[in-house]
Design an enzyme around this catalytic site. Structure first.
Site, PDB file in Angstrom:
ATOM      1  N   SER A 517       0.811  -1.208   0.000  1.00 42.73           N
ATOM      2  CA  SER A 517       0.000   0.000   0.000  1.00 42.73           C
ATOM      3  C   SER A 517       0.852   1.269   0.000  1.00 42.73           C
ATOM      4  CB  SER A 517      -0.941  -0.068   1.198  1.00 42.73           C
ATOM      5  OG  SER A 517      -2.113   0.600   0.897  1.00 42.73           O
ATOM      6  N   HIS A 646      -7.939  -5.529   0.272  1.00 41.84           N
ATOM      7  CA  HIS A 646      -6.660  -4.842   0.407  1.00 41.84           C
ATOM      8  C   HIS A 646      -5.908  -5.432   1.606  1.00 41.84           C
ATOM      9  CE1 HIS A 646      -4.094  -1.393  -0.190  1.00 41.84           C
ATOM     10  NE2 HIS A 646      -4.222  -1.018   1.073  1.00 41.84           N
TER      11      HIS A 646
HETATM   12  C1  GCU Z   1      -5.471   4.575   1.757  1.00 38.16           C
HETATM   13  C2  GCU Z   1      -4.944   5.323   0.568  1.00 38.16           C
HETATM   14  C3  GCU Z   1      -4.111   4.456  -0.352  1.00 38.16           C
HETATM   15  C4  GCU Z   1      -3.054   3.729   0.446  1.00 38.16           C
HETATM   16  C5  GCU Z   1      -3.689   3.015   1.614  1.00 38.16           C
HETATM   17  C6  GCU Z   1      -2.717   2.346   2.577  1.00 38.16           C
HETATM   18  O1  GCU Z   1      -6.415   3.656   1.334  1.00 38.16           O
HETATM   19  O2  GCU Z   1      -6.031   5.879  -0.111  1.00 38.16           O
HETATM   20  O3  GCU Z   1      -3.493   5.220  -1.362  1.00 38.16           O
HETATM   21  O4  GCU Z   1      -2.355   2.874  -0.378  1.00 38.16           O
HETATM   22  O5  GCU Z   1      -4.421   3.922   2.389  1.00 38.16           O
HETATM   23  O6  GCU Z   1      -1.575   2.723   2.679  1.00 38.16           O
HETATM   24  O7  GCU Z   1      -3.166   1.457   3.287  1.00 38.16           O
END
Ligand code: GCU
Length: 665
Positions: A517, A646
């Site tokens: 992420s 995610h």
């Molecule tokens: C949020 C953000 C993402 C990122 C994520 C994370 O969802 O919008 O761009 O990758 O956090 O780091 O968990």
């Protein structure tokens, strides 16, 4: 005679003017603490001035002062206040060693405000008899003044504050308790309300998110304080603050608009949160909304000439792209360590996981002053016959969250206080050991013959706007770099590699840099810049990582900049809702890693990260590998997508390990 009359008239007009002026000046005294300091010391005067109003502000300040202590000071006149005063000229003057009377009798106050110390603000039993006594005292000694209650705000979700426990460390509970207490205070004593607490809570529901505090409880010097000052302005003057022309330095236009509206809505509805959805940029996850776009061509130089061969790619195009990404997206950053970086191996053990794993804790001090450091955990196969390839990646929750082994240290208090506001899940103090076993499958990684090295990302820089001053940026203050958090996290990975190059158990020529992420975005940027990384793995890096921005699908540049104003450099804001103007897209970031193996991946339910945009970026990047390193090199770009959310799962690790087996063994 006429002359006399004239001078009388002139005198009269002057007096009237003087009278009117003094009538028009609102004199406000706050009897408070650091929370009134946040609210009135900095921007209230400027907001009033921009609206043609004159205000005199007094603030009787003692850090953390309770109602009980203020009342004690009424009784015994202790000289323990700083009495701040902002005059009609806007100058802030501090009188140290003042007693409460100095403030109370300094002006003929039109408004006097009271508040409780933040930690007790939601604890009704802490209010009486002191509140009642203070109200009586003010009514008697400042007759005619309007009494108002300053409703303070709840702490940031991840605040580390002893009194947060009163509310089970829950922002929601704290806010609701504050509401109950403030409505009691206003109801019982007929006070007006200055609903800073609700204004802040409103703003937290907007794209500003829970990013308004500078240390978890005090307001940030920019937007946070501005919201409170806007609330005071509107509550005091009864005039809408929306559209007020004053904007503090460093506050962006959309932040200003949201701040004013959060305040305005709080004054209209002080005892409950208002909706702020109208400020949330839309996030489309609909393929039919993807605009027509032309991806910038990696094979054409910025001046239009074609990139003909590998040496032109390496010698010209690659540096040109690196420069563009630094200038327009991640910010420019130092190429090497700060002065005096050094390492310390703290502890070693070789009995973890039933003797299969040897581990070390190593501190990388980023500079000689030892103030900013990362504490790394290194797991190695105990039976290794020589230096091993390793995966290096930052973690979100502290090293202890990687493992069930008690040997691994819990975060220190200092680490906890820098815990990221954006780590929405549990804070380190409560994060359990090996909270998400699949994320870092230590045993599996080790059994496949690799080492694993990790550290907590908040040690590099706290993950919130205004937190950056406490991070590694302070070592490069006057050097003009434009990096923000992602730039710093990426830079820290190279410093971790600096250490690994000195570690006899690690094959530093075989380090795979890994991240999930936001940390995947950081790993990609680290891998693009630092060619010592032998492999790069980005898990669901998404927007600003491995997804094509020009698809405008899922998280967009505007969204990411609004929610995380501290991640990318200021220039990146030019591309908010303006992706077509980008001189590059993320496929070219991936291509910068060529010819080193690169693995990116996505999850089907993580549409926010745009799986299709990630896959396309990987395919486009593979063309660069193929063109300059031969058709076969295209397979050095690995990609998978899996079902689910995610996250990093054991399935993902199977892919990473298989891929690593091909290139790092
Ligand atoms: C949020 C953000 C993402 C990122 C994520 C994370 O969802 O919008 O761009 O990758 O956090 O780091 O968990």
């Amino acid at each position: 005679m006429t002359r006399k009359l004239l001078s009388v008239l002139v005198l009269l007009t002057l007096c009237l003017a003087g009278f009117c002026q003094s009538r028009d000046t609102l004199r406000v005294l706050a009897i408070g603490n650091s929370f009134s300091q946040d609210a009135v010391n900095q921007y209230l005067h400027e907001i009033a001035e921009a609206d043609g109003q004159t205000i005199i502000i007094g603030n009787l300040y003692i850090g953390g002062c309770t109602l009980e202590r203020h009342y004690g000071n009424v009784l015994d006149g202790k000289e323990e206040y700083i009495y701040y005063k902002v005059g009609t000229d806007g100058e802030l003057v501090a009188h140290k060693g003042a007693d409460i009377y100095k403030g109370v009798f300094d002006e003929k106050w039109d408004v006097v405000t009271l508040q409780q110390a933040s930690g007790y603000s939601g604890l009704i039993m802490s209010y009486e008899p002191y509140l009642g006594e203070l109200v009586r005292y003010i009514r008697k000694n400042v007759p005619g003044a309007r009494l108002m209650w300053h409703q303070t705000w709840a702490y940031a979700k991840n605040a580390v504050h002893g009194h947060f426990m009163h509310y089970g460390n829950s922002q929601k509970d704290m806010y609701e308790s504050i509401l109950r207490c403030s409505s009691y205070a206003c109801g019982k004593y007929g006070m007006g309300i200055i609903p800073s607490g609700t204004a802040i809570q409103n703003a937290r529901r907007s794209p500003l998110l829970d990013n308004l505090n500078r240390d978890g409880f005090h307001l940030g010097y920019k937007v946070g304080r501005y919201i409170a000052a806007c609330t005071w302005y509107e509550a005091l003057f009864g005039k809408s603050v929306v559209g007020n022309a004053f904007c503090p330095e460093g506050v962006r236009p959309h932040q200003k608009e949201i701040a004013q509206n959060a305040a305005h809505r709080a004054v209209a509805k002080p005892f409950g949160i208002s909706k702020m959805w109208d400020f949330e940029p839309k996030e489309y996850m609909d393929e039919s909304r993807v605009p027509e776009y032309t991806l910038p061509d990696p094979f054409t130089m910025a001046d239009g000439t074609p990139v003909r061969n590998r040496s032109q790619w390496i010698g010209k195009r690659r540096p040109e792209l690196l420069q563009l990404f630094a200038e327009e997206e991640y910010g420019t950053s130092p190429k090497g360590p700060a002065e005096g970086m050094h390492f310390e191996v703290l502890r070693t053990v070789d009995t973890l996981y039933g003797g299969r794993v040897k581990a070390r804790e190593i501190v990388v001090y980023f500079a000689s002053d030892c103030k900013n450091a990362i504490r790394m955990i290194e797991f190695l196969p105990a039976d290794a016959q020589g230096p091993v390839p390793v995966f290096l990646g930052m973690n979100f929750k502290g090293n202890h969250s990687l493992t069930t082994e008690d040997w691994v240290s819990l975060p220190t208090k200092k680490q906890l206080s820098s815990y990221a506001v954006y780590d929405w899940t549990e804070r380190g103090s409560r994060a359990v050991r090996n909270g998400k076993p699949g994320r870092w499958d230590v045993e599996k990684i080790i059994s496949r013959g690799y080492g694993l090295v990790s550290y907590y990302y908040g040690d590099v820089t706290p993950d919130f706007d205004e937190g950056l001053d406490r991070g590694v940026h302070r070592y490069f203050k006057d050097s003009g770099y434009t990096w923000k958090a992602i730039g710093a996290w990426a830079w820290s990975l190279s410093r971790a590699l600096d250490y690994l190059e000195t570690d006899p158990d690690v094959d530093a020529s075989k380090v795979a840099v890994f991240g999930h992420s936001r940390l995947g975005k950081s790993a990609l940027w680290a891998g693009a810049q630092d060619e010592r990384f032998a492999m790069v793995i980005a898990n669901e890096a998404g927007c600003g990582g491995d997804a094509l921005s020009m698809r405008h699908y899922g998280e967009t540049i505007q969204l990411i900049n609004y929610h995380f104003p501290h991640w990318f450099c200021d220039n990146f804001w030019k591309y908010n809702e303006n992706e077509a103007a980008l001189p590059f897209d993320q496929h070219e970031l991936l291509a910068l890693i060529a010819p080193r193996p690169l693995y990116v991946c996505s999850a089907q339910d993580d549409q926010h990260s745009d799986p299709k945009g990630q896959e396309l970026a990987a395919q486009e990047a593979a063309k660069v590998y193929a063109r300059f390193w031969g058709a076969k090199a295209a397979s050095k770009v690995g990609y998978h997508t899996r079902e689910g959310k995610h996250d990093v799962t054991p399935e993902d690790w199977d892919h990473f390990l298989d891929f690593a087996d091909k290139y790092l063994k």
